[in-house]
Enzyme design. Structure first.
Site, PDB file in Angstrom:
ATOM      1  N   THR A 255       0.841  -1.196   0.000  1.00 41.64           N
ATOM      2  CA  THR A 255       0.000   0.000   0.000  1.00 41.64           C
ATOM      3  C   THR A 255       0.871   1.239   0.000  1.00 41.64           C
ATOM      4  O   THR A 255       2.036   1.189   0.400  1.00 41.64           O
ATOM      5  CB  THR A 255      -0.921   0.019   1.250  1.00 41.64           C
ATOM      6  OG1 THR A 255      -1.703   1.217   1.250  1.00 41.64           O
ATOM      7  CG2 THR A 255      -0.129  -0.028   2.551  1.00 41.64           C
TER       8      THR A 255
ATOM      9  N   ASP B 240      -8.328  -2.631  -0.635  1.00 40.70           N
ATOM     10  CA  ASP B 240      -8.965  -1.568  -1.403  1.00 40.70           C
ATOM     11  C   ASP B 240     -10.206  -1.138  -0.635  1.00 40.70           C
ATOM     12  O   ASP B 240     -11.059  -1.967  -0.305  1.00 40.70           O
ATOM     13  CB  ASP B 240      -9.318  -2.026  -2.822  1.00 40.70           C
ATOM     14  CG  ASP B 240      -9.562  -0.835  -3.737  1.00 40.70           C
ATOM     15  OD1 ASP B 240      -8.798   0.148  -3.645  1.00 40.70           O
ATOM     16  OD2 ASP B 240     -10.522  -0.867  -4.522  1.00 40.70           O
TER      17      ASP B 240
ATOM     18  N   ARG C 184     -12.505  -1.840   8.340  1.00 37.38           N
ATOM     19  CA  ARG C 184     -11.245  -2.578   8.278  1.00 37.38           C
ATOM     20  C   ARG C 184     -11.166  -3.574   9.436  1.00 37.38           C
ATOM     21  O   ARG C 184     -10.725  -4.708   9.254  1.00 37.38           O
ATOM     22  CB  ARG C 184     -10.054  -1.592   8.309  1.00 37.38           C
ATOM     23  CG  ARG C 184      -8.706  -2.271   8.063  1.00 37.38           C
ATOM     24  CD  ARG C 184      -7.627  -1.285   7.620  1.00 37.38           C
ATOM     25  NE  ARG C 184      -7.934  -0.705   6.322  1.00 37.38           N
ATOM     26  CZ  ARG C 184      -8.379   0.538   6.161  1.00 37.38           C
ATOM     27  NH1 ARG C 184      -8.505   1.348   7.186  1.00 37.38           N
ATOM     28  NH2 ARG C 184      -8.692   0.980   4.951  1.00 37.38           N
TER      29      ARG C 184
ATOM     30  N   PHE D  81      -6.724   8.848   9.195  1.00 39.26           N
ATOM     31  CA  PHE D  81      -6.255   9.318   7.890  1.00 39.26           C
ATOM     32  C   PHE D  81      -7.461   9.466   6.966  1.00 39.26           C
ATOM     33  O   PHE D  81      -8.589   9.085   7.328  1.00 39.26           O
ATOM     34  CB  PHE D  81      -5.219   8.343   7.313  1.00 39.26           C
ATOM     35  CG  PHE D  81      -5.767   6.951   7.053  1.00 39.26           C
ATOM     36  CD1 PHE D  81      -6.309   6.610   5.825  1.00 39.26           C
ATOM     37  CD2 PHE D  81      -5.745   5.985   8.057  1.00 39.26           C
ATOM     38  CE1 PHE D  81      -6.815   5.335   5.596  1.00 39.26           C
ATOM     39  CE2 PHE D  81      -6.248   4.705   7.833  1.00 39.26           C
ATOM     40  CZ  PHE D  81      -6.785   4.380   6.600  1.00 39.26           C
ATOM     41  N   GLY D  82      -7.215   9.989   5.770  1.00 39.92           N
ATOM     42  CA  GLY D  82      -8.248  10.068   4.741  1.00 39.92           C
ATOM     43  C   GLY D  82      -9.532  10.743   5.216  1.00 39.92           C
ATOM     44  O   GLY D  82      -9.513  11.874   5.722  1.00 39.92           O
ATOM     45  N   TYR D  83     -10.639  10.030   5.077  1.00 37.28           N
ATOM     46  CA  TYR D  83     -11.955  10.586   5.389  1.00 37.28           C
ATOM     47  C   TYR D  83     -12.300  10.537   6.880  1.00 37.28           C
ATOM     48  O   TYR D  83     -13.393  10.938   7.272  1.00 37.28           O
ATOM     49  CB  TYR D  83     -13.034   9.834   4.596  1.00 37.28           C
ATOM     50  CG  TYR D  83     -12.908  10.006   3.106  1.00 37.28           C
ATOM     51  CD1 TYR D  83     -13.391  11.161   2.486  1.00 37.28           C
ATOM     52  CD2 TYR D  83     -12.310   9.036   2.314  1.00 37.28           C
ATOM     53  CE1 TYR D  83     -13.269  11.335   1.116  1.00 37.28           C
ATOM     54  CE2 TYR D  83     -12.186   9.196   0.937  1.00 37.28           C
ATOM     55  CZ  TYR D  83     -12.669  10.347   0.350  1.00 37.28           C
ATOM     56  OH  TYR D  83     -12.551  10.527  -1.006  1.00 37.28           O
TER      57      TYR D  83
ATOM     58  N   ASN E 168      -0.314   3.677   1.721  1.00 34.77           N
ATOM     59  CA  ASN E 168      -0.965   4.342   2.847  1.00 34.77           C
ATOM     60  C   ASN E 168      -0.477   3.801   4.195  1.00 34.77           C
ATOM     61  O   ASN E 168      -0.908   2.736   4.631  1.00 34.77           O
ATOM     62  CB  ASN E 168      -2.486   4.109   2.676  1.00 34.77           C
ATOM     63  CG  ASN E 168      -3.306   4.882   3.662  1.00 34.77           C
ATOM     64  OD1 ASN E 168      -2.850   5.171   4.757  1.00 34.77           O
ATOM     65  ND2 ASN E 168      -4.527   5.200   3.282  1.00 34.77           N
ATOM     66  N   PRO E 169       0.405   4.549   4.878  1.00 39.72           N
ATOM     67  CA  PRO E 169       0.929   4.066   6.162  1.00 39.72           C
ATOM     68  C   PRO E 169      -0.155   3.947   7.237  1.00 39.72           C
ATOM     69  O   PRO E 169      -0.007   3.168   8.180  1.00 39.72           O
ATOM     70  CB  PRO E 169       1.972   5.116   6.561  1.00 39.72           C
ATOM     71  CG  PRO E 169       1.755   6.281   5.671  1.00 39.72           C
ATOM     72  CD  PRO E 169       0.960   5.851   4.482  1.00 39.72           C
ATOM     73  N   GLY E 170      -1.263   4.692   7.071  1.00 39.05           N
ATOM     74  CA  GLY E 170      -2.374   4.607   8.034  1.00 39.05           C
ATOM     75  C   GLY E 170      -2.970   3.210   8.070  1.00 39.05           C
ATOM     76  O   GLY E 170      -3.334   2.695   9.128  1.00 39.05           O
TER      77      GLY E 170
HETATM   78  P1  ITT Z   1      -3.457   2.036  -1.467  1.00 39.90           P
HETATM   79  O1  ITT Z   1      -4.460   1.856  -2.591  1.00 39.90           O
HETATM   80  O2  ITT Z   1      -2.068   2.279  -1.922  1.00 39.90           O
HETATM   81  O3  ITT Z   1      -3.564   0.926  -0.443  1.00 39.90           O
HETATM   82  P2  ITT Z   1      -5.032   4.378  -0.827  1.00 39.90           P
HETATM   83  O4  ITT Z   1      -4.960   5.364   0.302  1.00 39.90           O
HETATM   84  O5  ITT Z   1      -5.073   4.901  -2.231  1.00 39.90           O
HETATM   85  O6  ITT Z   1      -3.840   3.339  -0.626  1.00 39.90           O
HETATM   86  P3  ITT Z   1      -7.662   3.122  -1.149  1.00 39.90           P
HETATM   87  O7  ITT Z   1      -7.682   3.305  -2.621  1.00 39.90           O
HETATM   88  O8  ITT Z   1      -8.048   1.814  -0.602  1.00 39.90           O
HETATM   89  O9  ITT Z   1      -6.227   3.425  -0.536  1.00 39.90           O
HETATM   90  O10 ITT Z   1      -8.513   4.177  -0.361  1.00 39.90           O
HETATM   91  C1  ITT Z   1      -9.421   5.008  -0.948  1.00 39.90           C
HETATM   92  C2  ITT Z   1      -9.477   6.305  -0.197  1.00 39.90           C
HETATM   93  O11 ITT Z   1     -10.245   6.103   0.989  1.00 39.90           O
HETATM   94  C3  ITT Z   1      -8.134   6.885   0.218  1.00 39.90           C
HETATM   95  O12 ITT Z   1      -8.186   8.285   0.026  1.00 39.90           O
HETATM   96  C4  ITT Z   1      -8.038   6.555   1.693  1.00 39.90           C
HETATM   97  O13 ITT Z   1      -7.328   7.548   2.406  1.00 39.90           O
HETATM   98  C5  ITT Z   1      -9.505   6.530   2.102  1.00 39.90           C
HETATM   99  N1  ITT Z   1      -9.694   5.549   3.172  1.00 39.90           N
HETATM  100  C6  ITT Z   1      -9.522   4.209   3.093  1.00 39.90           C
HETATM  101  N2  ITT Z   1      -9.728   3.639   4.294  1.00 39.90           N
HETATM  102  C7  ITT Z   1     -10.045   4.655   5.132  1.00 39.90           C
HETATM  103  C8  ITT Z   1     -10.332   4.728   6.506  1.00 39.90           C
HETATM  104  O14 ITT Z   1     -10.335   3.667   7.264  1.00 39.90           O
HETATM  105  N3  ITT Z   1     -10.604   5.923   7.027  1.00 39.90           N
HETATM  106  C9  ITT Z   1     -10.593   7.036   6.275  1.00 39.90           C
HETATM  107  N4  ITT Z   1     -10.315   7.063   4.985  1.00 39.90           N
HETATM  108  C10 ITT Z   1     -10.031   5.881   4.412  1.00 39.90           C
END
Ligand code: ITT
Length: 188
Positions: A9, A67, A170, A142-144, A11-13
């Site tokens: 990945t 994913d 997850r 992280f992310g959302y 994504n380190p989170g």
């Molecule tokens: P990889 O595909 O390299 O694993 P990514 O961050 O692009 O990393 P995804 O395509 O699976 O991963 O994630 C889609 C988006 O949703 C991405 O912007 C993530 O930060 C976000 N995301 C995934 N899981 C999340 C979570 O548990 N909490 C918040 N946001 C999440």
């Protein structure tokens, strides 16, 4: 000796969450920051299935990929499989803006995990229903995470990793994965 799993990945989170949850089963996570093709499809499972086959064909062993996506009901499930793109482009402020004036703020996080350990291939999907908050809250995760709440009160960014794992998409996927790994004798 603990079994090492390569988590592929950017994504380190995600790796942090896996270490916190799967670490409890005696598995050790190794972060591999490596590309694999993400096919254009509506289904996370298809992205994972194709990605696993590609990485295995390239010689990678004992690995997992994840994913995930945020599916907003008022948008017919968007951003869903496009969640990474939307996060990169408009980000959380953009999603909050799009949600302006929309009453139905319900959304579901989905996480599809694929593991290929020895000859065993496993794909599981966990879900977490919740809602999009009216403003970003918290600094964790992280992310959302700052704009998603599983209970309408706290955002995922306001709770510790272990608490998020207990209720998140997850975390749910990890529990299904652990059941499958146990059935196959990979963990106790
Ligand atoms: P990889 O595909 O390299 O694993 P990514 O961050 O692009 O990393 P995804 O395509 O699976 O991963 O994630 C889609 C988006 O949703 C991405 O912007 C993530 O930060 C976000 N995301 C995934 N899981 C999340 C979570 O548990 N909490 C918040 N946001 C999440």
């Amino acid at each position: 000796m603990s079994l090492k799993i390569r988590v592929v990945t950017h994504n380190p989170g995600k790796v942090r969450e896996y270490q916190s949850s799967l670490g409890g089963y005696g598995l050790e996570m190794e972060h591999i920051n490596r590309e694999y093709d993400e096919v254009q499809t509506d289904h996370l499972e298809e992205v994972v299935d194709k990605g696993m086959k590609q990485l295995h064909a390239e010689g990678l062993r004992d690995f997992m990929i994840d994913d995930s996506g945020l599916f907003v009901n008022a948008f017919g499930g968007f951003p869903g499989v496009y969640s990474a793109y939307v996060q990169k482009t408009v980000g959380n402020p953009g999603v909050l803006k799009l949600m302006n004036g929309i009453e139905d703020r319900s959304a579901t996080f989905r996480c599809c995990i694929g593991t290929w350990i020895g000859n065993e291939r496993i794909i599981v999907t966990g879900v977490c229903p919740g809602e999009i908050l009216h403003e970003a809250r918290g600094t964790g995760g992280f992310g959302y995470d700052p704009i998603f709440s599983p209970d309408g009160k706290r955002s995922f960014a306001e709770i510790p990793t272990e608490d998020k794992n207990a209720i998140s998409h997850r975390g749910a996927a990890v529990r299904m994965l652990a059941d499958e790994l146990r059935k196959r004798g990979i963990i106790n």
